[in-house]
Design a protein around this motif. Structure first.
Motif, PDB file in Angstrom:
ATOM      1  N   HIS A 228       0.819  -1.217   0.000  1.00 47.22           N
ATOM      2  CA  HIS A 228       0.000   0.000   0.000  1.00 47.22           C
ATOM      3  C   HIS A 228       0.849   1.262   0.000  1.00 47.22           C
ATOM      4  N   THR A 229       2.134   1.140   0.294  1.00 43.66           N
ATOM      5  CA  THR A 229       3.023   2.301   0.301  1.00 43.66           C
ATOM      6  C   THR A 229       3.554   2.660  -1.084  1.00 43.66           C
ATOM      7  N   TYR A 234      -1.859   3.233  -5.822  1.00 45.70           N
ATOM      8  CA  TYR A 234      -3.147   3.279  -5.118  1.00 45.70           C
ATOM      9  C   TYR A 234      -3.729   4.687  -4.994  1.00 45.70           C
ATOM     10  N   PHE A 235      -2.958   5.703  -5.352  1.00 43.16           N
ATOM     11  CA  PHE A 235      -3.465   7.074  -5.277  1.00 43.16           C
ATOM     12  C   PHE A 235      -3.723   7.682  -6.646  1.00 43.16           C
ATOM     13  N   THR A 295      -7.792  -2.129   1.705  1.00 47.48           N
ATOM     14  CA  THR A 295      -7.553  -2.226   0.258  1.00 47.48           C
ATOM     15  C   THR A 295      -8.691  -1.602  -0.541  1.00 47.48           C
ATOM     16  N   PHE A 296      -9.926  -1.870  -0.124  1.00 54.78           N
ATOM     17  CA  PHE A 296     -11.082  -1.383  -0.875  1.00 54.78           C
ATOM     18  C   PHE A 296     -11.822  -0.262  -0.128  1.00 54.78           C
ATOM     19  N   TYR A 297     -11.098   0.399   0.763  1.00 52.88           N
ATOM     20  CA  TYR A 297     -11.726   1.453   1.563  1.00 52.88           C
ATOM     21  C   TYR A 297     -12.377   2.510   0.685  1.00 52.88           C
ATOM     22  N   HIS A 298     -11.678   2.997  -0.302  1.00 51.94           N
ATOM     23  CA  HIS A 298     -12.157   4.161  -1.050  1.00 51.94           C
ATOM     24  C   HIS A 298     -13.334   3.839  -1.978  1.00 51.94           C
ATOM     25  N   PRO A 299     -13.337   2.733  -2.712  1.00 48.53           N
ATOM     26  CA  PRO A 299     -14.555   2.406  -3.468  1.00 48.53           C
ATOM     27  C   PRO A 299     -15.766   2.198  -2.571  1.00 48.53           C
ATOM     28  N   LEU A 300     -15.569   1.484  -1.455  1.00 46.38           N
ATOM     29  CA  LEU A 300     -16.692   1.246  -0.545  1.00 46.38           C
ATOM     30  C   LEU A 300     -17.159   2.550   0.093  1.00 46.38           C
TER      31      LEU A 300
END
Length: 414
Positions: A228-229, A234-235, A295-300
């Motif tokens: 994730h870093t 991911y951004f 991992t799926f924080y932003h879509p959710l």
């Protein structure tokens, strides 16, 4: 049913920056959302600043997981959803209901977005970069990347100069996608006879745009084991466009429903709002590096923010005064913060870092509450000054062109 409602007969009013304007009450509520989200962002970054790290791991400034879930709640997806919703409304109305006059030419849209975003952003980047690079050439690559919105693709410099400005790179990417795909959707919908088919086409497009980042994130995390870093993975827009797609879908949904269908009663609006907020807090609480919620924080989160916005914007008129949440959003101090939210978002991190270097913030974690208060107050003052000295005058440049992008003639010949 072969259609949802009959199309409107007149084009909706527009805001000064070119968006299709919601009705007055809803505009205040959206401004309230911006105000609360901006304040939450400031608190979140102070929270990050007061994290400590040692051999035992990381330690948050407040050792309570429930309070931590609230303070560390990321609201950037709310900004994306609201931006996409407002800017997509005119295209949705043109595509579904044939309101051709609702859509401005692409060059006018981009001109108005530019005068809204660029003057303050460029000023802040130049000021902050120059203070951190007192001798030339300095980190010239960082400056170039920030001025061209490409720093979001640089793993080392993505959070340099103005840390939160990575999100503006995604905003700019969304503007370009919307200008490219919006007119195509309008033209494609002209060939469809039924309103239901036009709604289905627009909704399908939004679903595809939402699914692409999901596939990207899934492959990056589970197929290639990218940590994730690795920030650009991911951004970048390829991973975060889901927030914009969710906002576009909300615009399509509310256009399809129109003024009458699907409006919630007070109790259902309250229940849906509470469920959405509970879901967001649960996501924040459950999120830990590399797990599913993280991992799926932003879509959710984008879906949950859409639900909250739906419960706020599409309720019965006689229910608005009975839902306390609306009173909070329309409170004068909340909408006042919403007015300066962009300036507050831009300046709060440089303000926080400057206060820290000057010794004006507590150095220990015990001083976190004091630090939050000091940073919020100083950032609000800086944001207010920035709005009236930079944002508002720059916005007046929009009057230089008419609705079709032609230069206004303020001194016509007799």
């Amino acid at each position: 049913m072969t259609s949802l409602i009959a199309p409107e007969t007149t084009a909706p009013p527009r805001t000064p920056d070119g968006r299709a304007a919601p009705k007055r009450g809803r505009a205040l509520e959206l401004q309230g959302f911006r105000g609360l989200a901006a304040l939450s962002t400031v608190v979140f970054h102070v929270w990050q600043q007061y994290y400590t790290y040692d051999a035992a791991g990381s330690h948050p400034p407040v050792d309570n997981p429930y309070v931590g879930a609230l303070l560390s709640l990321e609201v950037i997806d709310l900004f994306f959803v609201m931006s996409a919703y407002l800017l997509t409304l005119s295209y949705a109305r043109a595509a579904i209901d044939g309101e051709e006059g609702a859509v401005r030419p692409g060059r006018v849209f981009l001109f108005r977005r530019a005068i809204r975003i660029l003057p303050l952003y460029f000023l802040a980047v130049l000021v902050v970069w120059s203070t951190r690079n007192p001798t030339l050439p300095g980190d010239w690559r960082d400056l170039v990347e920030h001025l061209t919105f490409t720093h979001v693709f640089d793993r080392e410099r993505i959070f340099y100069t103005l840390g939160p400005s990575w999100s503006l790179s995604l905003e700019v990417a969304f503007y370009l996608v919307l200008v490219a795909l919006g007119p195509l959707a309008v033209r494609a919908c002209r060939k469809l006879r039924t309103r239901r088919a036009r709604v289905a086409l627009c909704a399908s497009g939004c679903a595809v745009l939402f699914a692409v980042p999901l596939v990207w994130i899934s492959c990056a995390r589970y197929a290639y084991d990218v940590p994730h870093t690795d920030w650009p993975v991911y951004f970048g827009p390829q991973a975060r466009f889901g927030g914009f797609a969710a906002g576009m879908a909300l615009a399509v949904l509310l256009t399809a429903l129109g003024d009458d269908r699907g409006r919630l009663r007070a109790r259902w609006a309250t229940a849906l709002s509470a469920a959405a907020l509970a879901g967001l807090l649960t996501l924040s609480y459950r999120s830990a590096p590399e797990n599913f919620a993280h991992t799926f924080y932003h879509p959710l989160a984008s879906v949950l923010w859409c639900a909250l916005l739906y419960a706020t914007l599409h309720i019965r008129r006689d229910a608005r005064e009975r839902v306390r949440w609306h009173g909070v959003l329309k409170a004068r101090w909340v909408t006042a913060v919403g007015l300066i939210s962009y300036s507050l978002y831009i300046w709060h991190e440089p303000v926080m870092l400057l206060l820290g270097r000057s010794g004006l913030l507590p150095s220990s974690q015990a001083g976190f509450p004091v630090a939050v208060l000091v940073v919020v107050l100083v950032a609000l003052a800086a944001g207010t000054a920035s709005y009236w000295l930079v944002e508002y005058p720059a916005g007046l440049l929009g009057k230089a062109k008419d609705a079709r992008g032609r230069e206004r003639d303020y001194y016509p010949k007799p």
